[in-house]
Design a protein around this motif. Structure first.
Motif, PDB file in Angstrom:
ATOM      1  N   GLU A   1      -8.356   7.448   1.382  1.00 54.50           N
ATOM      2  CA  GLU A   1      -7.846   8.214   0.249  1.00 54.50           C
ATOM      3  C   GLU A   1      -7.470   9.593   0.784  1.00 54.50           C
ATOM      4  O   GLU A   1      -8.331  10.354   1.221  1.00 54.50           O
ATOM      5  CB  GLU A   1      -8.908   8.292  -0.832  1.00 54.50           C
ATOM      6  CG  GLU A   1      -9.282   6.918  -1.379  1.00 54.50           C
ATOM      7  CD  GLU A   1     -10.512   6.934  -2.267  1.00 54.50           C
ATOM      8  OE1 GLU A   1     -10.878   8.020  -2.773  1.00 54.50           O
ATOM      9  OE2 GLU A   1     -11.110   5.859  -2.432  1.00 54.50           O
TER      10      GLU A   1
ATOM     11  N   GLU B   1      -6.651  12.376  -0.419  1.00 53.66           N
ATOM     12  CA  GLU B   1      -7.222  13.592  -0.993  1.00 53.66           C
ATOM     13  C   GLU B   1      -8.609  13.894  -0.443  1.00 53.66           C
ATOM     14  O   GLU B   1      -9.112  15.007  -0.596  1.00 53.66           O
ATOM     15  CB  GLU B   1      -7.241  13.531  -2.524  1.00 53.66           C
ATOM     16  CG  GLU B   1      -8.086  12.426  -3.100  1.00 53.66           C
ATOM     17  CD  GLU B   1      -7.376  11.068  -3.194  1.00 53.66           C
ATOM     18  OE1 GLU B   1      -8.031  10.108  -3.642  1.00 53.66           O
ATOM     19  OE2 GLU B   1      -6.209  10.956  -2.814  1.00 53.66           O
TER      20      GLU B   1
ATOM     21  N   ARG C   1      -0.076  15.364   2.874  1.00 53.80           N
ATOM     22  CA  ARG C   1      -0.418  14.253   1.969  1.00 53.80           C
ATOM     23  C   ARG C   1       0.833  13.719   1.286  1.00 53.80           C
ATOM     24  O   ARG C   1       1.059  12.515   1.232  1.00 53.80           O
ATOM     25  CB  ARG C   1      -1.406  14.704   0.897  1.00 53.80           C
ATOM     26  CG  ARG C   1      -2.788  14.917   1.388  1.00 53.80           C
ATOM     27  CD  ARG C   1      -3.692  15.361   0.257  1.00 53.80           C
ATOM     28  NE  ARG C   1      -4.852  16.019   0.845  1.00 53.80           N
ATOM     29  CZ  ARG C   1      -5.603  16.883   0.224  1.00 53.80           C
ATOM     30  NH1 ARG C   1      -5.356  17.214  -1.032  1.00 53.80           N
ATOM     31  NH2 ARG C   1      -6.632  17.428   0.835  1.00 53.80           N
ATOM     32  N   ALA C   2       1.624  14.626   0.746  1.00 52.98           N
ATOM     33  CA  ALA C   2       2.839  14.218   0.033  1.00 52.98           C
ATOM     34  C   ALA C   2       3.805  13.492   0.972  1.00 52.98           C
ATOM     35  O   ALA C   2       4.432  12.500   0.576  1.00 52.98           O
ATOM     36  CB  ALA C   2       3.511  15.437  -0.592  1.00 52.98           C
TER      37      ALA C   2
ATOM     38  N   CYS D   1       5.151   6.027   2.815  1.00 49.66           N
ATOM     39  CA  CYS D   1       4.651   4.722   2.363  1.00 49.66           C
ATOM     40  C   CYS D   1       5.573   4.119   1.304  1.00 49.66           C
ATOM     41  O   CYS D   1       5.888   2.920   1.349  1.00 49.66           O
ATOM     42  CB  CYS D   1       3.236   4.847   1.800  1.00 49.66           C
ATOM     43  SG  CYS D   1       1.980   5.159   3.032  1.00 49.66           S
ATOM     44  N   GLU D   2       5.988   4.940   0.364  1.00 49.22           N
ATOM     45  CA  GLU D   2       6.876   4.466  -0.687  1.00 49.22           C
ATOM     46  C   GLU D   2       8.238   4.078  -0.112  1.00 49.22           C
ATOM     47  O   GLU D   2       8.823   3.067  -0.508  1.00 49.22           O
ATOM     48  CB  GLU D   2       7.024   5.523  -1.774  1.00 49.22           C
ATOM     49  CG  GLU D   2       5.742   5.714  -2.558  1.00 49.22           C
ATOM     50  CD  GLU D   2       5.769   6.904  -3.496  1.00 49.22           C
ATOM     51  OE1 GLU D   2       6.705   7.747  -3.421  1.00 49.22           O
ATOM     52  OE2 GLU D   2       4.837   7.007  -4.317  1.00 49.22           O
TER      53      GLU D   2
ATOM     54  N   VAL E   1       2.572   9.888   1.609  1.00 55.17           N
ATOM     55  CA  VAL E   1       2.838   9.040   0.441  1.00 55.17           C
ATOM     56  C   VAL E   1       4.324   8.717   0.359  1.00 55.17           C
ATOM     57  O   VAL E   1       4.716   7.566   0.119  1.00 55.17           O
ATOM     58  CB  VAL E   1       2.336   9.709  -0.856  1.00 55.17           C
ATOM     59  CG1 VAL E   1       2.838   8.963  -2.086  1.00 55.17           C
ATOM     60  CG2 VAL E   1       0.811   9.787  -0.857  1.00 55.17           C
ATOM     61  N   ARG E   2       5.168   9.705   0.589  1.00 51.10           N
ATOM     62  CA  ARG E   2       6.620   9.481   0.546  1.00 51.10           C
ATOM     63  C   ARG E   2       7.029   8.421   1.566  1.00 51.10           C
ATOM     64  O   ARG E   2       7.807   7.513   1.262  1.00 51.10           O
ATOM     65  CB  ARG E   2       7.371  10.791   0.822  1.00 51.10           C
ATOM     66  CG  ARG E   2       8.902  10.646   0.699  1.00 51.10           C
ATOM     67  CD  ARG E   2       9.625  11.899   1.189  1.00 51.10           C
ATOM     68  NE  ARG E   2       9.576  12.037   2.628  1.00 51.10           N
ATOM     69  CZ  ARG E   2      10.379  11.391   3.482  1.00 51.10           C
ATOM     70  NH1 ARG E   2      11.287  10.539   3.040  1.00 51.10           N
ATOM     71  NH2 ARG E   2      10.279  11.598   4.784  1.00 51.10           N
TER      72      ARG E   2
ATOM     73  N   VAL F   1       0.875  -1.178   0.000  1.00 50.61           N
ATOM     74  CA  VAL F   1       0.000   0.000   0.000  1.00 50.61           C
ATOM     75  C   VAL F   1       0.909   1.224   0.000  1.00 50.61           C
ATOM     76  O   VAL F   1       1.445   1.609   1.033  1.00 50.61           O
ATOM     77  CB  VAL F   1      -0.957   0.013   1.215  1.00 50.61           C
ATOM     78  CG1 VAL F   1      -1.850   1.246   1.168  1.00 50.61           C
ATOM     79  CG2 VAL F   1      -1.783  -1.253   1.251  1.00 50.61           C
ATOM     80  N   THR F   2       1.093   1.805  -1.172  1.00 50.73           N
ATOM     81  CA  THR F   2       2.069   2.892  -1.317  1.00 50.73           C
ATOM     82  C   THR F   2       1.450   4.281  -1.333  1.00 50.73           C
ATOM     83  O   THR F   2       2.150   5.253  -1.585  1.00 50.73           O
ATOM     84  CB  THR F   2       2.873   2.706  -2.621  1.00 50.73           C
ATOM     85  OG1 THR F   2       1.963   2.693  -3.724  1.00 50.73           O
ATOM     86  CG2 THR F   2       3.687   1.426  -2.598  1.00 50.73           C
ATOM     87  N   HIS F   3       0.160   4.375  -1.052  1.00 52.94           N
ATOM     88  CA  HIS F   3      -0.483   5.685  -1.173  1.00 52.94           C
ATOM     89  C   HIS F   3      -1.067   6.212   0.139  1.00 52.94           C
ATOM     90  O   HIS F   3      -1.472   7.361   0.183  1.00 52.94           O
ATOM     91  CB  HIS F   3      -1.574   5.641  -2.240  1.00 52.94           C
ATOM     92  CG  HIS F   3      -2.670   4.667  -1.928  1.00 52.94           C
ATOM     93  ND1 HIS F   3      -2.525   3.320  -2.108  1.00 52.94           N
ATOM     94  CD2 HIS F   3      -3.901   4.865  -1.422  1.00 52.94           C
ATOM     95  CE1 HIS F   3      -3.646   2.710  -1.731  1.00 52.94           C
ATOM     96  NE2 HIS F   3      -4.487   3.636  -1.318  1.00 52.94           N
ATOM     97  N   THR F   4      -1.106   5.408   1.196  1.00 51.54           N
ATOM     98  CA  THR F   4      -1.662   5.892   2.454  1.00 51.54           C
ATOM     99  C   THR F   4      -1.286   4.980   3.617  1.00 51.54           C
ATOM    100  O   THR F   4      -1.270   3.769   3.468  1.00 51.54           O
ATOM    101  CB  THR F   4      -3.201   6.008   2.389  1.00 51.54           C
ATOM    102  OG1 THR F   4      -3.683   6.562   3.632  1.00 51.54           O
ATOM    103  CG2 THR F   4      -3.864   4.679   2.156  1.00 51.54           C
TER     104      THR F   4
END
Length: 109
Positions: A37, A39, A48-49, A55-56, A52-53, A13-16
């Motif tokens: 989500e 957003e 938010r950024a 998570c990645e 995500v960073r 899960v790379t977005h949250t």
């Protein structure tokens, strides 16, 4: 109406890092999605950024040639990741305010 989110990182899960409802809640329907989500949440673009960073970045803690094996990260990288995740969680809680509970569900070991 109080809102409840759980904060943890999940492989794949790379977005949250946010999931609705307390663990065990039978009604995990959320206007924010499952997982959340970002957003849809009332938080800044910078927060938010950063989520995500993180998570990645967390995805790189896995040895993808042998996922059940030990992490390729040295302890210093884990500590840096934890510090930055702590900061992001504090920023998230501050931006969401008192109407939200953000439960830290990260593993501590």
């Amino acid at each position: 109406m109080p809102y409840h989110l759980r904060f943890f990182f999940e492989v794949g899960v790379t977005h949250t890092p946010l999931w609705p409802g307390p663990q065990g809640d039978p009604d995990l329907d959320s206007p924010y999605g499952y997982p959340c989500e970002l957003e849809r949440l009332p938080i800044s673009l910078a927060t938010r950024a950063e989520l995500v960073r993180l998570c990645e970045w967390y995805e790189t803690s896995i040895d993808w040639d042998y996922p059940p094996g030990p992490s390729p990260w040295p302890e210093e990288q884990w500590e840096l990741f934890r510090q930055q995740a702590d900061t992001a969680l504090a920023d998230l809680r501050r931006e969401l305010g008192d109407a939200w509970t953000v439960e830290d569900r990260r593993r501590t070991s």
